[in-house]
Structures are given as structure tokens and as C-alpha cells.
Design a protein around this motif. Structure first.
Motif, mmCIF file in Angstrom:
data_model
loop_
_atom_site.group_PDB
_atom_site.id
_atom_site.type_symbol
_atom_site.label_atom_id
_atom_site.label_comp_id
_atom_site.label_asym_id
_atom_site.label_seq_id
_atom_site.Cartn_x
_atom_site.Cartn_y
_atom_site.Cartn_z
ATOM 1 N N GLU A 176 -25.190 -8.764 -15.116
ATOM 2 C CA GLU A 176 -25.731 -7.783 -16.062
ATOM 3 C C GLU A 176 -24.803 -6.576 -16.168
ATOM 4 O O GLU A 176 -24.645 -6.013 -17.255
ATOM 5 N N LEU A 177 -24.191 -6.194 -15.064
ATOM 6 C CA LEU A 177 -23.255 -5.074 -15.088
ATOM 7 C C LEU A 177 -22.063 -5.406 -15.970
ATOM 8 O O LEU A 177 -21.647 -4.593 -16.800
ATOM 9 N N ARG A 178 -21.520 -6.598 -15.809
ATOM 10 C CA ARG A 178 -20.372 -7.019 -16.634
ATOM 11 C C ARG A 178 -20.742 -7.082 -18.109
ATOM 12 O O ARG A 178 -19.912 -6.810 -18.975
ATOM 13 N N ALA A 179 -21.994 -7.455 -18.415
ATOM 14 C CA ALA A 179 -22.445 -7.592 -19.798
ATOM 15 C C ALA A 179 -22.838 -6.255 -20.431
ATOM 16 O O ALA A 179 -23.001 -6.173 -21.642
ATOM 17 N N LEU A 180 -22.977 -5.227 -19.633
ATOM 18 C CA LEU A 180 -23.363 -3.911 -20.138
ATOM 19 C C LEU A 180 -22.285 -3.404 -21.084
ATOM 20 O O LEU A 180 -21.100 -3.459 -20.770
ATOM 21 N N PRO A 181 -22.683 -2.916 -22.250
ATOM 22 C CA PRO A 181 -21.676 -2.360 -23.170
ATOM 23 C C PRO A 181 -20.905 -1.228 -22.507
ATOM 24 O O PRO A 181 -21.352 -0.660 -21.506
ATOM 25 N N ALA A 182 -19.774 -0.898 -23.070
ATOM 26 C CA ALA A 182 -18.930 0.171 -22.514
ATOM 27 C C ALA A 182 -19.778 1.405 -22.228
ATOM 28 O O ALA A 182 -20.671 1.747 -22.999
ATOM 29 N N PHE A 183 -19.506 2.037 -21.122
ATOM 30 C CA PHE A 183 -20.287 3.202 -20.714
ATOM 31 C C PHE A 183 -19.380 4.191 -20.003
ATOM 32 O O PHE A 183 -18.294 3.839 -19.571
ATOM 33 N N ALA A 184 -19.847 5.402 -19.917
ATOM 34 C CA ALA A 184 -19.126 6.433 -19.169
ATOM 35 C C ALA A 184 -20.159 7.239 -18.394
ATOM 36 O O ALA A 184 -20.457 8.371 -18.733
ATOM 37 N N HIS A 185 -20.742 6.624 -17.398
ATOM 38 C CA HIS A 185 -21.732 7.304 -16.580
ATOM 39 C C HIS A 185 -21.058 8.300 -15.654
ATOM 40 O O HIS A 185 -19.944 8.078 -15.203
ATOM 41 N N ARG A 186 -21.763 9.365 -15.367
ATOM 42 C CA ARG A 186 -21.255 10.372 -14.439
ATOM 43 C C ARG A 186 -21.662 10.035 -13.008
ATOM 44 O O ARG A 186 -20.979 10.378 -12.066
ATOM 45 N N PHE A 187 -22.804 9.335 -12.861
ATOM 46 C CA PHE A 187 -23.333 8.999 -11.545
ATOM 47 C C PHE A 187 -23.823 7.556 -11.542
ATOM 48 O O PHE A 187 -24.218 7.028 -12.573
ATOM 49 N N ALA A 188 -23.800 6.943 -10.353
ATOM 50 C CA ALA A 188 -24.311 5.582 -10.209
ATOM 51 C C ALA A 188 -24.980 5.440 -8.848
ATOM 52 O O ALA A 188 -24.497 5.967 -7.855
ATOM 53 N N SER A 189 -26.082 4.722 -8.850
ATOM 54 C CA SER A 189 -26.797 4.366 -7.630
ATOM 55 C C SER A 189 -26.689 2.854 -7.492
ATOM 56 O O SER A 189 -27.076 2.120 -8.400
ATOM 57 N N VAL A 190 -26.148 2.390 -6.370
ATOM 58 C CA VAL A 190 -25.879 0.966 -6.182
ATOM 59 C C VAL A 190 -26.582 0.473 -4.924
ATOM 60 O O VAL A 190 -26.377 1.016 -3.834
ATOM 61 N N ASP A 191 -27.397 -0.562 -5.074
ATOM 62 C CA ASP A 191 -28.039 -1.198 -3.918
ATOM 63 C C ASP A 191 -27.002 -2.065 -3.207
ATOM 64 O O ASP A 191 -26.223 -2.772 -3.853
ATOM 65 N N LEU A 192 -26.998 -2.006 -1.893
ATOM 66 C CA LEU A 192 -26.025 -2.773 -1.107
ATOM 67 C C LEU A 192 -26.226 -4.274 -1.259
ATOM 68 O O LEU A 192 -25.257 -5.040 -1.333
ATOM 69 N N ARG A 193 -27.486 -4.710 -1.310
ATOM 70 C CA ARG A 193 -27.782 -6.146 -1.426
ATOM 71 C C ARG A 193 -28.437 -6.444 -2.762
ATOM 72 O O ARG A 193 -29.497 -5.932 -3.074
ATOM 73 N N LEU A 194 -27.797 -7.290 -3.536
ATOM 74 C CA LEU A 194 -28.302 -7.704 -4.841
ATOM 75 C C LEU A 194 -28.557 -9.207 -4.815
ATOM 76 O O LEU A 194 -27.624 -9.984 -4.963
ATOM 77 N N ARG A 195 -29.785 -9.584 -4.593
ATOM 78 C CA ARG A 195 -30.143 -11.008 -4.489
ATOM 79 C C ARG A 195 -29.118 -11.751 -3.628
ATOM 80 O O ARG A 195 -29.061 -11.560 -2.440
ATOM 81 N N HIS A 196 -28.290 -12.557 -4.261
ATOM 82 C CA HIS A 196 -27.283 -13.331 -3.510
ATOM 83 C C HIS A 196 -25.888 -12.739 -3.689
ATOM 84 O O HIS A 196 -24.899 -13.438 -3.509
ATOM 85 N N GLN A 197 -25.827 -11.466 -4.034
ATOM 86 C CA GLN A 197 -24.551 -10.805 -4.269
ATOM 87 C C GLN A 197 -24.429 -9.565 -3.388
ATOM 88 O O GLN A 197 -25.420 -9.020 -2.928
ATOM 89 N N ASN A 198 -23.214 -9.122 -3.212
ATOM 90 C CA ASN A 198 -22.939 -7.907 -2.457
ATOM 91 C C ASN A 198 -22.815 -6.759 -3.453
ATOM 92 O O ASN A 198 -21.958 -6.790 -4.335
#
Length: 159
Positions: free
Chosen positions: A40-62
Motif C-alpha cells: 500500500e505504501l508503494r501504491a500511495l500516490p506521490a506525497f511529501a509528508h513532514r512526519f511519519a509513524s511506522v509500526d515495527l511489525r506489519l503482518r508478515h513484513q518488517n
């Protein structure tokens, strides 16, 4: 913060948590985008966020794998990694990848805002000394947080 700086990307597979966090920021006037995984992140249209909150564990992904993707699109973004499984090792890895800070869940919105600003957080009673964030790890080592981040970046392998 100015209006142009009030944009947040939430990368978290816990829909309830992401929705609650998004609502808290939207009520403060922020623009918020949420994605649940790297696809979903890769599919997100171009963006220029100032801040991001990222979960360490994403289902079966890091979740740490999202950091370079975010930085590629928004090089000046301040990323805070959130996790329910905090450790010094993952905090160091997050900072080496380019995260600005690292917090353990549950997290209050005010704590997240402080982390985005680089302000020290108050340790909750009984909390593990350094397991909560990179700032505490730096204090345990007798370093300023930014000094620890510079040292970690210095030893980050070039790809």
C-alpha cells in the motif's frame, strides 16, 4: 508548526490503532494518510509528508523496510517507529535506517508529537530505562540523542 508542515503518514497494520491515531491528528488540523503494509505504501500516490509513524511489525513484513521508501519520497520527513516489542537493538536499527525516534506502544498523541519535535519524553513509572526510545538509550550511554544518532549514521553500511 505551519500548516504545510502538518502532514502525517501512518504505516500500521492495526486498523483500529491507525484510525484512532489519524483521528487525533485530524482533529488537530493535520492531513493524514494511512497504509497497512509495504504494498500500500508503494501504491500511495506521490506525497511529501513532514512526519511519519511506522509500526515495527506489519503482518508478515518488517516495518523498518518502509523507512527507505518513505525517505525516498520525502527526504526531510521525521519518522518515529512505534512498537509493542521495544528493544535497544531494534531502536538502533531503526535509527540506522533513518528513523528520527523510536517509541513503544501504547503511545499517547502528545508523546508522539514530542518525539516528532525531538523533545525528551517523561518516563512512565516503572518503565524500562532504555527500552522506550532512542533518547533514553542515549541518556544511558551518557550521550546526547543527536550525538548517538550521528554515531549510528557514521557506522551505517553504504548500499
Amino acid at each position: 508548526m505551519t500548516q504545510s508542515q502538518q502532514s502525517l503518514l501512518i504505516v500500521d497494520d492495526d486498523a483500529r490503532f491507525a484510525e484512532a491515531l489519524a483521528l487525533e491528528f485530524q482533529e488537530r488540523g493535520w492531513r493524514v494518510d494511512c497504509v497497512a503494509d509495504l504494498d500500500e505504501l508503494r501504491a500511495l500516490p506521490a506525497f511529501a509528508h513532514r512526519f511519519a509513524s511506522v509500526d515495527l511489525r506489519l503482518r508478515h513484513q518488517n516495518g523498518l523496510d518502509s523507512i527507505p521508501l518513505i525517505l525516498e519520497r520525502s527526504p526531510r520527513v521525521r519518522i518515529v517507529v512505534l512498537t509493542g516489542y521495544g528493544s535497544i537493538a531494534t531502536a538502533v536499527q531503526a535509527v540506522k535506517q533513518g528513523a528520527f525516534n523510536y517509541l513503544t506502544k501504547p503511545v499517547h498523541v502528545e508523546d508522539l508529537l514530542q518525539a516528532f519535535r525531538g523533545e525528551p519524553l517523561q518516563a512512565p513509572a516503572g518503565a524500562a530505562q532504555a527500552g522506550q526510545n532512542i533518547s533514553r538509550a542515549a541518556r544511558q550511554l551518557g550521550l546526547h540523542r543527536q550525538s548517538l544518532q550521528r554515531k549510528l549514521r557514521k557506522f551505517t553500511p553504504r548500499v
